[in-house]
Design an enzyme around this catalytic site. Structure first.
Site, PDB file in Angstrom:
ATOM      1  N   ASP A 286       0.844  -1.204   0.000  1.00 24.54           N
ATOM      2  CA  ASP A 286       0.000   0.000   0.000  1.00 24.54           C
ATOM      3  C   ASP A 286       0.877   1.250   0.000  1.00 24.54           C
ATOM      4  OD1 ASP A 286      -2.050  -1.835   0.531  1.00 24.54           O
ATOM      5  OD2 ASP A 286      -1.904  -1.531   2.701  1.00 24.54           O
TER       6      ASP A 286
ATOM      7  N   ASP B  31       0.258   7.691   8.514  1.00 25.54           N
ATOM      8  CA  ASP B  31       0.573   6.292   8.868  1.00 25.54           C
ATOM      9  C   ASP B  31       1.897   6.254   9.617  1.00 25.54           C
ATOM     10  OD1 ASP B  31      -1.547   4.829   7.553  1.00 25.54           O
ATOM     11  OD2 ASP B  31      -0.548   5.157   5.628  1.00 25.54           O
TER      12      ASP B  31
ATOM     13  N   GLU C  40       1.740  -3.041  10.931  1.00 28.22           N
ATOM     14  CA  GLU C  40       1.517  -3.040   9.485  1.00 28.22           C
ATOM     15  C   GLU C  40       2.634  -2.284   8.771  1.00 28.22           C
ATOM     16  OE1 GLU C  40      -2.066  -0.992   8.216  1.00 28.22           O
ATOM     17  OE2 GLU C  40      -1.485  -1.179   6.131  1.00 28.22           O
ATOM     18  N   GLU C  41       3.182  -1.273   9.424  1.00 29.00           N
ATOM     19  CA  GLU C  41       4.154  -0.402   8.759  1.00 29.00           C
ATOM     20  C   GLU C  41       5.606  -0.870   8.871  1.00 29.00           C
ATOM     21  OE1 GLU C  41       2.827   1.606   6.785  1.00 29.00           O
ATOM     22  OE2 GLU C  41       0.821   1.567   7.641  1.00 29.00           O
TER      23      GLU C  41
ATOM     24  N   ASP D 137      -2.290  -2.157  13.790  1.00 27.05           N
ATOM     25  CA  ASP D 137      -2.487  -1.389  12.564  1.00 27.05           C
ATOM     26  C   ASP D 137      -2.617   0.047  13.064  1.00 27.05           C
ATOM     27  OD1 ASP D 137      -3.376  -0.041  10.367  1.00 27.05           O
ATOM     28  OD2 ASP D 137      -5.115  -1.325   9.978  1.00 27.05           O
TER      29      ASP D 137
ATOM     30  N   LEU E 180      -2.833   2.956  11.827  1.00 29.42           N
ATOM     31  CA  LEU E 180      -3.850   3.826  11.236  1.00 29.42           C
ATOM     32  C   LEU E 180      -4.645   3.029  10.200  1.00 29.42           C
ATOM     33  CD1 LEU E 180      -3.528   7.513  10.768  1.00 29.42           C
ATOM     34  CD2 LEU E 180      -4.808   6.204   9.100  1.00 29.42           C
ATOM     35  N   ASP E 181      -5.887   2.747  10.530  1.00 27.72           N
ATOM     36  CA  ASP E 181      -6.743   1.962   9.650  1.00 27.72           C
ATOM     37  C   ASP E 181      -7.677   2.889   8.877  1.00 27.72           C
ATOM     38  OD1 ASP E 181      -8.080  -0.573   8.770  1.00 27.72           O
ATOM     39  OD2 ASP E 181      -9.764   0.360   9.812  1.00 27.72           O
TER      40      ASP E 181
ATOM     41  N   GLU F  21      -5.230  -6.960  11.950  1.00 31.46           N
ATOM     42  CA  GLU F  21      -6.547  -6.430  11.568  1.00 31.46           C
ATOM     43  C   GLU F  21      -7.646  -7.445  11.927  1.00 31.46           C
ATOM     44  OE1 GLU F  21      -5.902  -3.268   7.987  1.00 31.46           O
ATOM     45  OE2 GLU F  21      -5.766  -5.357   7.352  1.00 31.46           O
TER      46      GLU F  21
HETATM   47  P1  AHG Z   1      -5.329   0.275   5.958  1.00 25.29           P
HETATM   48  O1  AHG Z   1      -5.727   1.690   5.787  1.00 25.29           O
HETATM   49  O2  AHG Z   1      -4.767  -0.038   7.318  1.00 25.29           O
HETATM   50  O3  AHG Z   1      -4.457  -0.270   4.846  1.00 25.29           O
HETATM   51  O4  AHG Z   1      -6.650  -0.637   5.978  1.00 25.29           O
HETATM   52  C1  AHG Z   1      -7.707  -0.413   5.077  1.00 25.29           C
HETATM   53  C2  AHG Z   1      -8.485  -1.687   4.988  1.00 25.29           C
HETATM   54  C3  AHG Z   1      -9.786  -1.717   5.743  1.00 25.29           C
HETATM   55  O5  AHG Z   1      -9.866  -0.966   6.871  1.00 25.29           O
HETATM   56  C4  AHG Z   1     -10.821  -1.308   4.743  1.00 25.29           C
HETATM   57  O6  AHG Z   1     -12.056  -1.882   5.029  1.00 25.29           O
HETATM   58  C5  AHG Z   1     -10.238  -1.808   3.458  1.00 25.29           C
HETATM   59  O7  AHG Z   1      -8.836  -1.892   3.642  1.00 25.29           O
HETATM   60  C6  AHG Z   1     -10.524  -0.951   2.289  1.00 25.29           C
HETATM   61  O8  AHG Z   1     -10.024  -1.564   1.153  1.00 25.29           O
HETATM   62  P2  AHG Z   1     -10.672  -1.361  -0.295  1.00 25.29           P
HETATM   63  O9  AHG Z   1     -10.363   0.042  -0.673  1.00 25.29           O
HETATM   64  O10 AHG Z   1     -10.006  -2.404  -1.148  1.00 25.29           O
HETATM   65  O11 AHG Z   1     -12.163  -1.619  -0.157  1.00 25.29           O
HETATM   66 MN    MN Z   2      -6.160  -1.450   8.186  1.00 29.40          MN
HETATM   67 MN    MN Z   3      -3.130   0.849   8.350  1.00 30.90          MN
END
Ligand code: AHG
Ligand code: MN
Ligand code: MN
Length: 287
Positions: free
Chosen positions: A16, A22, A45-46, A68, A70-71, A227
């Site tokens: 990502d 983050d 995660e980081e 995680d 920052l989600d 997560e």
């Molecule tokens: P993060 O920001 O920690 O990478 O997590 C995002 C996760 C989760 O919280 C969310 O429901 C989903 O990824 C969104 O992913 P899509 O954009 O693929 O739906």
């Molecule tokens: Mn997340």
């Molecule tokens: Mn995250």
């Protein structure tokens, strides 16, 4: 102006784009946990590898934190709710030596505590140590989290479903059929893009959250250790159910690497039960 928004420029363990917030959140939690004297290791995660914290012989730090920081990173720059997810384990390796990978590769069923923080209209910590779930709201005037939601019980059913329906055609047949069913029943679709926020609604109003495997992510996208396990722990402690799309209990899934991913379906008991029937009817054995 504080230079805290926007992309940081690198990608993380699961590919990502990393945002500046983050990194800020990750560094803040690591620093705070390092000074606590209770934590001997952190998986985030980081960070590609786990962090082995220096041991203070007087304090005997025995806890492992997975997080995680920052989600919901895609929400940062548009002022939409984000969260933090964390889980706490007891270390397995001897207390006088460095942490081992086996301290981190523990199933969800070994968690001793887990929780999330939701940064919304208020800042709310939702937390369990295995005897129900309580919510604590930050009172900024005293800088403390105060008990505001005692013994949270998730409704056994509801009429919200939460899934990235943009991926519909990339889901397996049984998931498509189940989503059709949600739509047939006029369930209301809510998808914030931060699992913490989506689950928080379900905790209070009932519903189901799905992140199934897709053609792009054949093993699912959400990370098991920091997560899925902590959120499944909270959901179960509130009376809900959390399964993979193959109907395995999330908490019992075998974990072999820090950033392993999984499909996940969780929420109100009766709704997850309904979803199970679709997997049994349209799943691989029946195709
Ligand atoms: P993060 O920001 O920690 O990478 O997590 C995002 C996760 C989760 O919280 C969310 O429901 C989903 O990824 C969104 O992913 P899509 O954009 O693929 O739906
Ligand atoms: Mn997340
Ligand atoms: Mn995250």
């Amino acid at each position: 102006m504080v230079n805290i928004l926007g992309v940081e420029g690198s990608t993380n363990s699961t590919g990502d784009d990393v945002q500046k917030l983050d990194v800020f959140a990750n560094e803040t939690f690591i620093e705070t946990l390092s000074f606590s004297g209770e934590v001997c290791g952190i998986a985030s995660e980081e960070n590609l590898d786990f962090i082995d914290l220096p041991i203070d012989p007087l304090k005997k730090a025995t806890y492992i934190v997975v997080m995680d920081p920052l989600d919901g990173s895609s929400n940062i720059d548009v002022n939409v709710s984000v969260g933090t997810i964390f889980g706490i384990y007891k270390r397995k390796s001897p207390e006088d030596g460095p942490c081992q990978i086996s301290d981190f590769l523990q199933k969800g069923s070994n968690l001793v505590a887990a929780g999330y923080v939701l940064y919304g209209t208020s800042t709310l910590l939702v937390y369990s140590t295995g005897d129900g779930v309580n919510g604590f709201t930050l009172d900024p005037s005293i800088g403390e989290f105060c008990l505001s939601h005692r013994n949270i019980q998730m409704p056994t059913s509801g009429n919200y479903y939460s899934v990235n329906q943009g991926y519909y055609l990339k889901f397996d047949l049984e998931m498509m059929r189940y989503i059709d069913h949600c739509s047939d029943l006029n369930y209301r679709l809510r998808y914030i893009g931060s699992m913490v926020s989506d689950i928080h609604r379900i905790m209070f109003q009932g519903g189901i959250f799905l992140y199934p495997n897709t053609r792009k992510y054949p093993k699912g996208k959400l990370r098991l250790l920091y997560e899925c396990f902590p959120m499944a722990y909270i959901v179960e402690q509130a009376g809900g159910t959390a399964l993979t799309c193959k109907l395995e209990r999330i908490m019992d899934v075998e974990i072999n690497s820090l950033h392993q991913t999984s499909s996940i379906v969780m929420g109100s008991k009766a709704m997850v039960q309904d979803m199970k029937e679709f997997v049994e009817k349209y799943g691989p054995v029946n195709q």
